[in-house]
Write a protein that holds these residues in place. Sequence first.
Motif, short mmCIF file in Angstrom:
data_model
loop_
_atom_site.label_atom_id
_atom_site.label_comp_id
_atom_site.label_asym_id
_atom_site.label_seq_id
_atom_site.Cartn_x
_atom_site.Cartn_y
_atom_site.Cartn_z
N ARG A 50 -5.06 -4.53 3.40
CA ARG A 50 -5.13 -5.65 4.32
C ARG A 50 -4.85 -5.23 5.76
N LEU A 51 -3.76 -4.56 5.99
CA LEU A 51 -3.34 -4.19 7.35
C LEU A 51 -3.53 -2.71 7.66
N ASP A 52 -3.68 -1.88 6.65
CA ASP A 52 -3.80 -0.43 6.87
C ASP A 52 -4.87 0.12 5.94
N ARG A 53 -6.09 -0.33 6.11
CA ARG A 53 -7.16 0.02 5.19
C ARG A 53 -7.50 1.49 5.22
N ASN A 54 -7.25 2.18 6.33
CA ASN A 54 -7.56 3.60 6.44
C ASN A 54 -6.42 4.50 6.00
N CYS A 55 -5.38 3.93 5.40
CA CYS A 55 -4.25 4.72 4.89
C CYS A 55 -3.59 5.54 6.00
N CYS A 56 -3.37 4.94 7.15
CA CYS A 56 -2.80 5.67 8.28
C CYS A 56 -1.28 5.75 8.24
N GLY A 57 -0.63 4.93 7.42
CA GLY A 57 0.83 4.87 7.43
C GLY A 57 1.52 5.63 6.33
N PHE A 58 0.78 6.35 5.47
CA PHE A 58 1.39 7.10 4.39
C PHE A 58 0.46 8.26 4.02
N ARG A 59 0.92 9.09 3.11
CA ARG A 59 0.13 10.24 2.67
C ARG A 59 -0.67 9.85 1.43
N PRO A 60 -1.95 9.60 1.58
CA PRO A 60 -2.74 9.20 0.41
C PRO A 60 -3.03 10.39 -0.49
N LEU A 61 -3.41 10.09 -1.71
CA LEU A 61 -3.79 11.13 -2.66
C LEU A 61 -5.22 11.60 -2.36
N PRO A 62 -5.57 12.81 -2.74
CA PRO A 62 -6.93 13.30 -2.44
C PRO A 62 -8.02 12.46 -3.07
N GLU A 63 -7.73 11.80 -4.22
CA GLU A 63 -8.76 10.99 -4.86
C GLU A 63 -8.82 9.57 -4.34
N ASP A 64 -7.95 9.20 -3.41
CA ASP A 64 -8.01 7.85 -2.84
C ASP A 64 -9.30 7.68 -2.05
N SER A 65 -9.85 6.48 -2.13
CA SER A 65 -11.14 6.24 -1.50
C SER A 65 -11.09 6.41 0.01
N CYS A 66 -9.94 6.10 0.64
CA CYS A 66 -9.87 6.23 2.09
C CYS A 66 -9.96 7.69 2.51
N VAL A 67 -9.62 8.63 1.61
CA VAL A 67 -9.76 10.06 1.89
C VAL A 67 -11.15 10.54 1.53
N VAL A 68 -11.65 10.13 0.35
CA VAL A 68 -12.95 10.60 -0.11
C VAL A 68 -14.07 10.12 0.82
N LEU A 69 -13.97 8.90 1.29
CA LEU A 69 -15.01 8.34 2.15
C LEU A 69 -14.80 8.66 3.63
N GLY A 70 -13.74 9.39 3.96
CA GLY A 70 -13.56 9.85 5.33
C GLY A 70 -12.87 8.89 6.26
N TYR A 71 -12.34 7.79 5.77
CA TYR A 71 -11.69 6.82 6.66
C TYR A 71 -10.33 7.30 7.15
N HIS A 72 -9.65 8.09 6.35
CA HIS A 72 -8.31 8.50 6.70
C HIS A 72 -8.30 9.37 7.95
N GLY A 73 -9.35 10.12 8.18
CA GLY A 73 -9.40 10.96 9.37
C GLY A 73 -9.65 10.21 10.65
N GLU A 74 -9.95 8.90 10.57
CA GLU A 74 -10.24 8.11 11.77
C GLU A 74 -9.03 7.39 12.32
N CYS A 75 -7.86 7.66 11.80
CA CYS A 75 -6.68 6.89 12.20
C CYS A 75 -6.34 7.07 13.68
N GLY A 76 -6.51 8.28 14.20
CA GLY A 76 -6.09 8.52 15.58
C GLY A 76 -7.12 8.13 16.62
N ASP A 77 -8.37 7.96 16.24
CA ASP A 77 -9.43 7.74 17.22
C ASP A 77 -10.06 6.36 17.15
N VAL A 78 -10.02 5.71 16.00
CA VAL A 78 -10.73 4.46 15.81
C VAL A 78 -9.73 3.32 15.67
N ASP A 79 -10.03 2.19 16.30
CA ASP A 79 -9.22 0.99 16.15
C ASP A 79 -9.55 0.38 14.79
#
Length: 504
Positions: free
Chosen positions: A365-394
């Motif tokens: 809901r509030l942190d869909r890109n998993c920016c506030g914790f260390r996600p697992l490698p199989e989490d969708s936010c990592v597999v689909l590349g969203y986790h890497g956008e935390c610092g650049d994308v609103d």
Amino acid sequence: MERCVIPASLLCPRLCRASGRLWRWWRHARARRSALLAGLCFVYLLFAVLQVSPSPAAGKPGVGTGTFVPLRPGNAGQNTHEPPAPTRSNVVYITLRSKRHKPAVIRATLKPKQRKKRGARNLVARDTQARGDKGTHVQDAWPPKRTNYNSNSSIDTDPWTQVIQRGLALYRAGQRVQEDATDHRYANSGSSSIRIYSQKPPPWLSQEDMAHMRLLAGSRVRTLEQVQPEGSQAVLLFRGEVQGTPDPSDPSQCSRGGCGVIRSPVDMSEVFAFHLDRVLGLNRSLPTVSRRFRALDGQLCPVMLWDPTVSPVSAQLTWSSYQTFLKHRCWQRGTPKPEWGCTSIHHHEWSKVALFDFLLQIHQRLDRNCCGFRPLPEDSCVVLGYHGECGDVDVELSSIVHRRHDPHHLVFINNKGFFDRDEGNLDFRLLEGIKELPDVAVGVLRSQRLREKLLQSLFLDQLYWDSQGGRQGIEKLIDVIERRARVLLRYINAHGITVIPMNT
């Protein structure tokens, strides 16, 4: 020296004469019987006197070491001066509850024996289905999300999607499956898996909640269909049999609580989330129960109440705009200024959703890109590349919805929680910008009665209770929530969070 022997008759002539008289008396039969009775009476009186006379240690508890004092079954816990009985039949054995060990690591709410290893392609599909990211799963698409995402072909091969297609095919072909109730144990019985053994439900559950839970869990399924809300992907919907609406196509049937959204079996934690919401006094989640559907291979699924009045918030919400709303405290001091860009959501609602999401670690809901914790490698936010956008994308928020007739209050949907994150990897980003928290919810966390209330509430849903391994499995889930509650209370004290009434 010679020994001198003196006759007894010379030493004691009177004794000899008395012995002779006694022998003549003993020879009489009546005299012998009298002596025998007298001897028995003497022995009985001696035994009775010994039983009545107090022992030296009587009335002095704790005298002596290694003494075991049994409790009589009828007088357990009472002070008594009676001596302990010599038998073992009147001993009451008292067993103390052993200390519960730390629970094992829990991955979502699935039992370890039910998780099977899959290939990378199916793993991405299953994780996307379980975590509900960016509208890739049809169950998480209600209400509509604001991200255009083309579902990949791996979703079509997902086992749950195939189960849905087979179930819908049965109804479309006219081969209606008799969905009499939630389980074969309740079929044709007119009852449901919602059990209650008292005249009143728990005080945190209203009569309306209980009515919706019984309808979702026990009403006969009239139709099973996919519904396409405006601007969103389809959801799997069933229409139950509601008294007073014999026509299953009657639009008023869903408004009366006779329709439910069937979620994936991996989303069973939504049932736990509903009860936690009610126990904390937030009352923002839709009623959710567990139910089996024979048309869906008999799998146990969470079923959430379908509310046709729920719609997304009109404004497009991002993380930066959300922090701006928190700063200006929209609607707390009256009508907000136009330049603040506030939505219709009241400021207190953000505090409630932040507390709720932190306890369940719901990041969608509030942190869909998993920016506030260390996600697992199989989490969708990592597999689909969203986790890497935390610092650049609103990052855009999701599942921010309300009712059309009540625009100031949020409705919590897509409440799949995660129980596998320890205290060292919690998502504190969910609490960023929060300065106040509701006093009712924090009061429950401080009262040390959270476990008691959750057990009492979750016991109502028998299918969910049994699917988690009974009380032992439920206790493990509550252990996780209690540890997070202690972390949250420490966070409140360390950051000076204000606890205030939030009745709006």
